[in-house]
Scaffold this motif. Structure first.
Motif, PDB file in Angstrom:
ATOM      1  N   ILE A 218       0.841  -1.207   0.000  1.00 12.69           N
ATOM      2  CA  ILE A 218       0.000   0.000   0.000  1.00 12.69           C
ATOM      3  C   ILE A 218       0.876   1.258   0.000  1.00 12.69           C
ATOM      4  CG2 ILE A 218      -1.625   1.339   1.384  1.00 12.69           C
ATOM      5  CD1 ILE A 218      -2.870  -1.307   2.286  1.00 12.69           C
ATOM      6  N   VAL A 219       1.946   1.260   0.823  1.00 10.27           N
ATOM      7  CA  VAL A 219       2.857   2.413   0.865  1.00 10.27           C
ATOM      8  C   VAL A 219       3.546   2.602  -0.490  1.00 10.27           C
ATOM      9  CG1 VAL A 219       4.964   3.330   1.914  1.00 10.27           C
ATOM     10  CG2 VAL A 219       3.199   2.286   3.350  1.00 10.27           C
ATOM     11  N   ASN A 220       3.965   1.498  -1.120  1.00  9.80           N
ATOM     12  CA  ASN A 220       4.614   1.597  -2.423  1.00  9.80           C
ATOM     13  C   ASN A 220       3.673   2.156  -3.485  1.00  9.80           C
ATOM     14  OD1 ASN A 220       6.979   0.576  -1.375  1.00  9.80           O
ATOM     15  ND2 ASN A 220       6.643  -1.508  -2.083  1.00  9.80           N
ATOM     16  N   LEU A 221       2.386   1.816  -3.367  1.00  7.76           N
ATOM     17  CA  LEU A 221       1.407   2.375  -4.309  1.00  7.76           C
ATOM     18  C   LEU A 221       1.303   3.893  -4.157  1.00  7.76           C
ATOM     19  CD1 LEU A 221      -1.486  -0.262  -4.225  1.00  7.76           C
ATOM     20  CD2 LEU A 221       0.051   0.237  -6.129  1.00  7.76           C
ATOM     21  N   HIS A 222       1.663   4.403  -3.004  1.00  7.38           N
ATOM     22  CA  HIS A 222       1.662   5.857  -2.781  1.00  7.38           C
ATOM     23  C   HIS A 222       3.054   6.461  -3.031  1.00  7.38           C
ATOM     24  CE1 HIS A 222      -2.099   4.819  -0.695  1.00  7.38           C
ATOM     25  NE2 HIS A 222      -2.435   6.100  -0.847  1.00  7.38           N
ATOM     26  N   LYS A 223       3.957   5.667  -3.649  1.00  9.01           N
ATOM     27  CA  LYS A 223       5.324   6.099  -3.970  1.00  9.01           C
ATOM     28  C   LYS A 223       6.100   6.466  -2.696  1.00  9.01           C
ATOM     29  CE  LYS A 223       4.101   7.731  -8.597  1.00  9.01           C
ATOM     30  NZ  LYS A 223       4.543   6.468  -9.202  1.00  9.01           N
ATOM     31  N   GLY A 224       5.838   5.715  -1.634  1.00  6.39           N
ATOM     32  CA  GLY A 224       6.557   5.932  -0.385  1.00  6.39           C
ATOM     33  C   GLY A 224       7.441   4.758  -0.035  1.00  6.39           C
ATOM     34  N   GLU A 225       8.061   4.834   1.137  1.00 11.08           N
ATOM     35  CA  GLU A 225       8.940   3.773   1.631  1.00 11.08           C
ATOM     36  C   GLU A 225       8.535   3.413   3.056  1.00 11.08           C
ATOM     37  OE1 GLU A 225      11.377   2.105   0.158  1.00 11.08           O
ATOM     38  OE2 GLU A 225      11.292   3.174  -1.754  1.00 11.08           O
ATOM     39  N   ILE A 226       8.727   2.145   3.419  1.00 11.89           N
ATOM     40  CA  ILE A 226       8.448   1.684   4.776  1.00 11.89           C
ATOM     41  C   ILE A 226       9.667   0.945   5.294  1.00 11.89           C
ATOM     42  CG2 ILE A 226       7.387  -0.481   4.013  1.00 11.89           C
ATOM     43  CD1 ILE A 226       5.463  -0.196   6.416  1.00 11.89           C
ATOM     44  N   TRP A 227       9.977   1.141   6.584  1.00 13.45           N
ATOM     45  CA  TRP A 227      11.169   0.515   7.148  1.00 13.45           C
ATOM     46  C   TRP A 227      10.963   0.299   8.646  1.00 13.45           C
ATOM     47  CZ3 TRP A 227      10.727   5.554   5.675  1.00 13.45           C
ATOM     48  CH2 TRP A 227      10.935   6.537   6.657  1.00 13.45           C
ATOM     49  N   VAL A 228      11.925  -0.393   9.244  1.00 11.77           N
ATOM     50  CA  VAL A 228      11.858  -0.698  10.669  1.00 11.77           C
ATOM     51  C   VAL A 228      13.224  -0.486  11.293  1.00 11.77           C
ATOM     52  CG1 VAL A 228      12.336  -3.154  10.311  1.00 11.77           C
ATOM     53  CG2 VAL A 228      11.211  -2.418  12.412  1.00 11.77           C
ATOM     54  N   GLU A 229      13.225   0.022  12.521  1.00 12.78           N
ATOM     55  CA  GLU A 229      14.426   0.148  13.340  1.00 12.78           C
ATOM     56  C   GLU A 229      14.121  -0.529  14.672  1.00 12.78           C
ATOM     57  OE1 GLU A 229      15.264   4.258  13.660  1.00 12.78           O
ATOM     58  OE2 GLU A 229      15.637   4.547  11.508  1.00 12.78           O
ATOM     59  N   SER A 230      14.947  -1.484  15.067  1.00 11.45           N
ATOM     60  CA  SER A 230      14.605  -2.266  16.249  1.00 11.45           C
ATOM     61  C   SER A 230      15.835  -2.862  16.904  1.00 11.45           C
ATOM     62  CB  SER A 230      13.639  -3.389  15.862  1.00 11.45           C
ATOM     63  OG  SER A 230      13.272  -4.157  16.990  1.00 11.45           O
ATOM     64  N   LYS A 231      15.734  -3.066  18.223  1.00 12.71           N
ATOM     65  CA  LYS A 231      16.751  -3.776  18.999  1.00 12.71           C
ATOM     66  C   LYS A 231      16.058  -4.751  19.940  1.00 12.71           C
ATOM     67  CE  LYS A 231      20.354  -0.230  18.963  1.00 12.71           C
ATOM     68  NZ  LYS A 231      21.233   0.640  19.805  1.00 12.71           N
ATOM     69  N   ILE A 232      16.650  -5.896  20.094  1.00 11.17           N
ATOM     70  CA  ILE A 232      16.073  -6.935  20.955  1.00 11.17           C
ATOM     71  C   ILE A 232      15.904  -6.403  22.387  1.00 11.17           C
ATOM     72  CG2 ILE A 232      16.467  -9.211  21.973  1.00 11.17           C
ATOM     73  CD1 ILE A 232      15.614  -9.359  19.118  1.00 11.17           C
ATOM     74  N   ASN A 233      14.696  -6.643  22.948  1.00  8.97           N
ATOM     75  CA  ASN A 233      14.346  -6.257  24.321  1.00  8.97           C
ATOM     76  C   ASN A 233      14.338  -4.748  24.550  1.00  8.97           C
ATOM     77  OD1 ASN A 233      14.174  -9.006  25.077  1.00  8.97           O
ATOM     78  ND2 ASN A 233      16.384  -9.066  25.496  1.00  8.97           N
ATOM     79  N   GLU A 234      14.417  -3.958  23.487  1.00  8.86           N
ATOM     80  CA  GLU A 234      14.349  -2.502  23.635  1.00  8.86           C
ATOM     81  C   GLU A 234      13.172  -1.894  22.895  1.00  8.86           C
ATOM     82  OE1 GLU A 234      17.934  -0.455  22.769  1.00  8.86           O
ATOM     83  OE2 GLU A 234      19.183  -1.776  24.009  1.00  8.86           O
TER      84      GLU A 234
END
Length: 610
Positions: A582-598
């Motif tokens: 859905i985000v790509n259809l709007h010419k956008g980008e999606i991503w994640v930033e994560s750390k275990i237990n944080e």
């Protein structure tokens, strides 16, 4: 061949020797001149002294002119004496060696000489018409009581001897200087020749002549330098051959790749590409692309991807492209940076050097995927009707059981009651799993539509604040039984975004649901802010976190971060995949930033459209 160093050394030595020779010549000439003058003066004094002795003798007292004339005539036979002239105390001529008479110009000199009475010795320089340049040395006899004696010394004779001595001295200096130059020439050549050999040797090595040899046996630092250069040649030979071997292997791999690969420098010029890439962009050969600007040579889709690398802060991008020829291409770009630690503040500075783009033709995969999607859509559609009937009948049966539960329970024995409760529980499981299966079918149908390009997007201008509010209302029940704080932050003054409001809300709701699902305590924060030409939405939680190796997989279909807890957490791994599409259809980008237990932060960007 004379090297520059050899010329400089030789020139310096010649100049040094020339300065020494000139100084020696000037000093020796001065000393010789002074010595000649002293010698000349000594000759004059000796002559005067001899005349004085004669004058004191009986010859002058006895007034014997013939003997006196004979004596002074003998004096003129001495080299350098031009004449002898004797006068009495009354300045009358006693004897002279002029023939036949005293020259008038000399008489005038005598008259001017004794115009005032003097008894001291005196040397005068005059020019006589008959004798030329002379030095006239006069000496008083008995302090002038006995008269005066004049001796004329030939000036040309005296200075001729000086010039002769100077010429001989100059000749000796020239010969000495010539000898020094010759010695300096060969000495400099002896020093310069091994250096010249080293220069020729280094040029051969620079031209990759690793079989070149040099022989220097000077016994000094030059010989040590030659040994070090030989060792450097051997090391360089090994490294160059190793690099060439590696490059030949890489070149073979590069040319035989099934994917297209191109390298572009920081100025947008293609530096390297393989034949597969040239074929993908419809070029006859790689030579039609190398060394040319990307603009006008590569498809516009790749130009856009490259521009994102040049202005972005991320190291890599991935995008699905469709060329005008109908090809479906998976493009992966990798930004190349040079990292250097600043010596001033210690910060690591990055300089963009270029981009590597890998192209994979997924046209056949896309056709296969479309066929699969159509099959899944058909099967899902065919399954929904009987599934809805099953769920409906199961719900009716469950409702009937609940309606008679209180009436039947007192009438049943313990064993029958246990069976009755078990049947009721099983019917509840049928309803629950039927609902889950229905949700899965809905997700599959949505994924199929997204992949087939059949999902309709109806865009309107919407405020980001309004989308967040609706998402909050839709997920409020999720926080009811959880010890989780929900906060919402929206940056003031955000422009309206041109999106399908329902679909963007669907993405945010999905992200919030996942955050609640994997967070036991802490908070969930939903925010919106502007970054450059994009409005970025993010959902942050303090949950379990996602391992780095799983972060690239969770946006794929049927993928979850931890398969061991999938049954416990529920879900089929389709939600994030739908969000990304859905985000790509709007010419956008999606991503994640994560750390275990944080915790984790899921974010996506929507471009601002005027």
């Amino acid at each position: 061949m004379l090297t520059k160093l050899y010329k400089r050394i030789l020139l310096r030595e010649i100049l040094f020797l020339a300065i020494i020779a000139m100084g020696f010549a000037i000093i020796s000439s001065f000393l010789l001149y002074k010595s000649s003058l002293q010698s000349m003066a000594g000759t004059e004094k000796l002559t005067s002294y001899a005349i004085e002795i004669i004058a004191r003798s009986e010859i002058l007292e006895e007034q014997e002119p013939a003997k006196l004339q004979s004596l002074i005539n003998q004096l003129t036979e001495i080299d350098g004496i031009s004449y002898v002239f004797i006068i009495d105390p009354n300045f009358e001529v006693v004897a002279h060696t002029f023939s036949p008479l005293v020259p008038e110009d000399y008489s005038r000199y005598i008259d001017s000489r004794y115009s005032e009475f003097e008894v001291t010795e005196r040397v005068g320089s005059l020019r006589l018409e008959t004798l030329g340049e002379v030095l006239d040395v006069d000496s008083p006899i008995y302090s002038g009581i006995g008269g005066y004696v004049h001796v004329g010394l030939d000036r040309s004779f005296l200075f001729g001897n000086i010039r002769t001595a100077l010429l001989w001295q100059g000749l000796v200096i020239v010969l000495s200087l010539t000898g020094c130059v010759i010695i300096a020439f060969f000495a400099s050549k002896k020093f310069s020749e091994p250096l010249h050999n080293l220069i020729d040797y280094s040029k051969k090595v620079a031209n990759r002549d690793f079989d070149a040899r040099v022989s220097v046996h000077s016994g000094d630092e030059l010989e040590e330098l030659a040994i070090a250069m030989k060792q450097m040649q051997n090391d360089l030979k090994m490294h160059v051959y190793g690099i060439e071997y590696a490059l030949s292997n890489l070149s073979a791999i590069f040319d035989q790749m099934v994917d297209g690969l191109v390298l572009i420098d920081e100025h947008g010029i293609v530096t390297l590409c393989n034949p597969v890439f040239a074929k993908m962009v419809h070029m006859k050969s790689t030579e039609d692309i190398k060394g040319k600007q990307v603009k006008g040579v590569l498809p516009k889709e790749l130009e856009i991807l490259l521009s994102r690398c040049q202005v972005g802060s991320e190291d890599s991008f991935s995008s699905d492209l469709e060329f005008s020829s109908g090809q479906h291409i998976k493009a992966i770009s990798k930004c190349i940076f040079h990292q250097k630690k600043s010596s001033i503040n210690g910060k690591v500075e990055r300089k963009y050097l270029g981009t590597a783009i890998l192209l994979r033709d997924i046209t056949a995969d896309m056709k296969l995927l479309q066929m699969k999607s159509e099959f899944v859509a058909m099967v899902s559609h065919e399954l929904r009707t009987p599934l809805n009937a099953i769920i409906g009948f199961a719900q009716v049966i469950s409702a009937r059981f609940q309606g008679v539960h209180n009436k039947v329970t007192p009438l049943l024995g313990p064993k029958d009651l246990e069976g009755f409760n078990k049947i009721e529980t099983n019917i509840g499981i049928i309803v629950q799993e039927g609902v889950r299966l229905g949700a899965l079918l809905n997700d599959l149908l949505e994924v199929s539509k997204l992949e087939a390009g059949e999902l309709k997007i109806e865009k309107t201008f919407v405020q980001a604040q309004e989308i967040l509010e609706r998402a909050k209302q839709s997920t409020s029940l999720l926080f009811k039984d959880k010890n989780i704080e929900f906060t919402q932050i929206c940056e003031q003054g955000l422009p309206d975004i041109f999106v399908d409001e329902n679909r963007i809300q669907q993405v945010i709701v999905n992200l919030i649901s996942n955050a609640v699902k994997f967070t036991d305590e802490g908070y969930v924060r939903c925010s919106a802010k502007r970054i450059g030409g994009f409005v970025c939405f993010s959902v942050e939680d303090t949950g379990e976190g996602i391992d780095a190796k799983d972060q690239a997989l969770i946006f794929e279909r049927f993928k979850q971060a931890d398969d061991s807890t999938k049954d416990f957490k529920s879900g089929f791994g389709l939600g994030l995949n739908i969000c990304r599409k859905i985000v790509n259809l709007h010419k956008g980008e999606i991503w994640v930033e994560s750390k275990i237990n944080e915790g984790s932060t899921f974010a996506f960007s929507i471009p601002i459209t005027s």
